[in-house]
Design a protein around this motif. Structure first.
Motif, mmCIF file in Angstrom:
data_model
loop_
_atom_site.group_PDB
_atom_site.id
_atom_site.type_symbol
_atom_site.label_atom_id
_atom_site.label_comp_id
_atom_site.label_asym_id
_atom_site.label_seq_id
_atom_site.Cartn_x
_atom_site.Cartn_y
_atom_site.Cartn_z
ATOM 1 N N ARG A 169 27.225 -18.392 3.404
ATOM 2 C CA ARG A 169 27.523 -19.631 3.610
ATOM 3 C C ARG A 169 28.659 -19.575 4.683
ATOM 4 O O ARG A 169 29.524 -20.541 4.971
ATOM 5 C CB ARG A 169 27.964 -20.501 2.549
ATOM 6 C CG ARG A 169 26.709 -20.959 1.678
ATOM 7 C CD ARG A 169 27.102 -21.797 0.447
ATOM 8 N NE ARG A 169 25.885 -22.126 -0.067
ATOM 9 C CZ ARG A 169 25.059 -21.484 -0.834
ATOM 10 N NH1 ARG A 169 25.269 -20.179 -1.097
ATOM 11 N NH2 ARG A 169 23.840 -22.072 -1.042
ATOM 12 N N SER A 210 29.037 -20.929 11.641
ATOM 13 C CA SER A 210 28.843 -22.396 12.277
ATOM 14 C C SER A 210 29.889 -22.604 13.243
ATOM 15 O O SER A 210 29.425 -23.237 14.306
ATOM 16 C CB SER A 210 29.415 -23.279 10.970
ATOM 17 O OG SER A 210 28.421 -23.030 10.008
ATOM 18 N N GLU A 222 23.141 -21.789 14.046
ATOM 19 C CA GLU A 222 22.556 -22.851 13.312
ATOM 20 C C GLU A 222 21.785 -22.394 12.039
ATOM 21 O O GLU A 222 21.540 -23.175 11.082
ATOM 22 C CB GLU A 222 22.056 -23.771 14.236
ATOM 23 C CG GLU A 222 22.380 -24.656 15.154
ATOM 24 C CD GLU A 222 21.799 -25.698 15.851
ATOM 25 O OE1 GLU A 222 20.645 -25.991 15.570
ATOM 26 O OE2 GLU A 222 22.327 -26.614 16.661
ATOM 27 N N SER A 223 21.407 -21.290 11.820
ATOM 28 C CA SER A 223 20.715 -20.661 10.772
ATOM 29 C C SER A 223 21.605 -20.954 9.495
ATOM 30 O O SER A 223 22.767 -20.994 9.450
ATOM 31 C CB SER A 223 20.834 -19.192 10.951
ATOM 32 O OG SER A 223 20.241 -18.542 12.087
ATOM 33 N N VAL A 224 20.772 -21.476 8.555
ATOM 34 C CA VAL A 224 21.684 -21.669 7.142
ATOM 35 C C VAL A 224 20.420 -20.803 6.147
ATOM 36 O O VAL A 224 19.561 -20.585 6.332
ATOM 37 C CB VAL A 224 21.412 -23.346 6.947
ATOM 38 C CG1 VAL A 224 22.455 -23.845 8.028
ATOM 39 C CG2 VAL A 224 20.013 -24.051 7.006
ATOM 40 N N VAL A 234 18.985 -15.344 4.372
ATOM 41 C CA VAL A 234 19.285 -16.146 5.954
ATOM 42 C C VAL A 234 19.240 -14.809 6.655
ATOM 43 O O VAL A 234 19.293 -13.664 6.318
ATOM 44 C CB VAL A 234 20.386 -16.602 5.926
ATOM 45 C CG1 VAL A 234 21.913 -15.403 5.779
ATOM 46 C CG2 VAL A 234 20.808 -17.509 7.344
#
Length: 378
Positions: free
Chosen positions: A165, A170, A175-177, A275
């Protein structure tokens, strides 16, 4: 000509990735500032399975001997039937770290975290607990980070090693989550039955699978995988009774472990997520590595290894004297195919375990093929 050498680095995150990177850089004479948002620098208490390629990385930063003294090495994975613990197959574990290292080591995560933390402090790294980054400003030849305590640090490179996380991810505009895989995992540390001499997994039971590994002379790490439960279960709770109820139907040594749990035994439950950042991991003089860039399900036990390898390889490449602007894309190009192979195979394995009737499903084969492939240099 401008000196291309990296002399000062800010590392965000004090987990496996950040700690190994800090050690690897400090051993090369780099001035390292490590910020860790936790005020107490400890690891969670459940077990960890450490493959040989991770052991190789830990050896390179000088912590292997202490880790080996704490953990239990083994070289076999047995596959068993859930109901009675009868044997399905024995799978020798490839020596992914080389022939001079054990194929696998079972250990407590808290032991690994403590060993790394002590080594980082002994190496002279400037560790700041209860602190993180709130703003990143790339200056071209340097990067300035504003910290949560109001101070700033200007460094040659900023590395986000702040986990799945990642806030640094960010802040860099990536933008990968994390995506839920569809599986949840129960983990518990329990007394080690005398008959346990290696890792074993149980298939054909009421849940996706169950398993365990020895982690010390007296302790083992046991787990159960099933579907995602309500998020109220997530975290560490005195849920021994809940785990015992949910693992009904598993016999053999797993059943022995379950039956020995206290009703209020502390159990950790998490959704399994993944992710993969497939765009550049870097922006200017900032980069994310480890779980911040690629986090895989723990089904092939390569999460810690991929993180530790990232850290060692990045430090090695930065020490080559090349400009940061060329090192970062070269680093990602070197690491991406390897971590993607592990992630893709871990997700394929998860799919097979959730849907065992899938044509061609062969969990043992995909685990073995992945580990054999990892014998190649990181």
């Amino acid at each position: 000509m401008t000196d291309a050498r990296v002399s000062r680095v800010l590392v965000v995150g004090g987990g496996i990735t950040g700690s190994v990177l800090s050690l690897a850089l400090a051993r090369r004479g780099v001035d390292v500032v490590l910020v860790e948002i936790r005020r107490e620098w400890t690891g969670i208490g459940h077990g960890i399975t450490i493959q040989g390629n991770a052991l190789k990385a830990f050896r390179s930063v000088g912590v292997l001997d202490e880790l080996m003294a704490k953990g239990i090495p083994f070289d076999m994975l047995r596959v068993k039937n859930a109901a009675d613990g009868s044997l399905i197959a024995e799978l020798p574990t490839p020596r992914t770290g080389g022939d001079d290292l054990p194929p696998t080591l079972g250990a407590l995560r808290s032991d690994l975290s403590g060993i790394l933390a002590r080594a980082v402090l002994a190496a002279g790294v400037d560790v700041r607990l209860g602190t993180t980054v709130t703003e990143i400003a790339d200056r071209g030849e340097s990067v300035t980070a504003t910290l949560s305590d109001g101070t700033t640090e200007t460094v040659d490179l900023l590395v986000g090693a702040d986990g799945i996380r990642s806030q640094v991810r960010s802040m860099l505009g990536i933008e990968s989550v994390p995506d839920p895989v569809g599986m949840g995992i129960w983990r518990v540390v329990a007394p080690r039955p005398a008959a346990m001499d290696c890792a074993e997994i149980y298939y054909n039971g009421p849940k996706f699978k169950a398993g365990y590994s020895p982690i010390s002379r007296d302790l083992c790490y046991a787990y159960l995988l099933e579907g995602n439960l309500d998020q109220s279960y997530i975290g560490e709770h005195p849920y021994g009774k809940v785990l015992k109820e949910r693992s009904a139907g598993y016999g053999g040594i797993w059943g022995e472990i379950r039956d020995g749990l206290a009703d209020d035994a502390v159990v950790n439950y998490q959704w399994i997520e993944s992710v993969l950042v497939d765009e550049p991991w870097y922006r200017g003089r900032s980069i994310v590595i480890g779980d911040a860039a690629h986090a895989c399900p723990p089904l092939i036990a390569q999460g810690a290894a991929m993180c530790a390898e990232d850290a060692v390889v990045l430090a090695e490449m930065l020490a080559g004297g090349h400009p940061v602007e060329s090192v970062l894309p070269a680093f990602m190009a070197r690491r991406f195919p390897r971590v993607k192979m592990v992630l893709d195979n871990s997700l394929r394995l998860a799919g097979w375990e959730m849907h065992p009737d899938t044509p061609g499903a062969d969990p043992g084969r995909i685990m073995s093929e992945t580990l054999h492939a990892l014998r190649a240099q990181a």
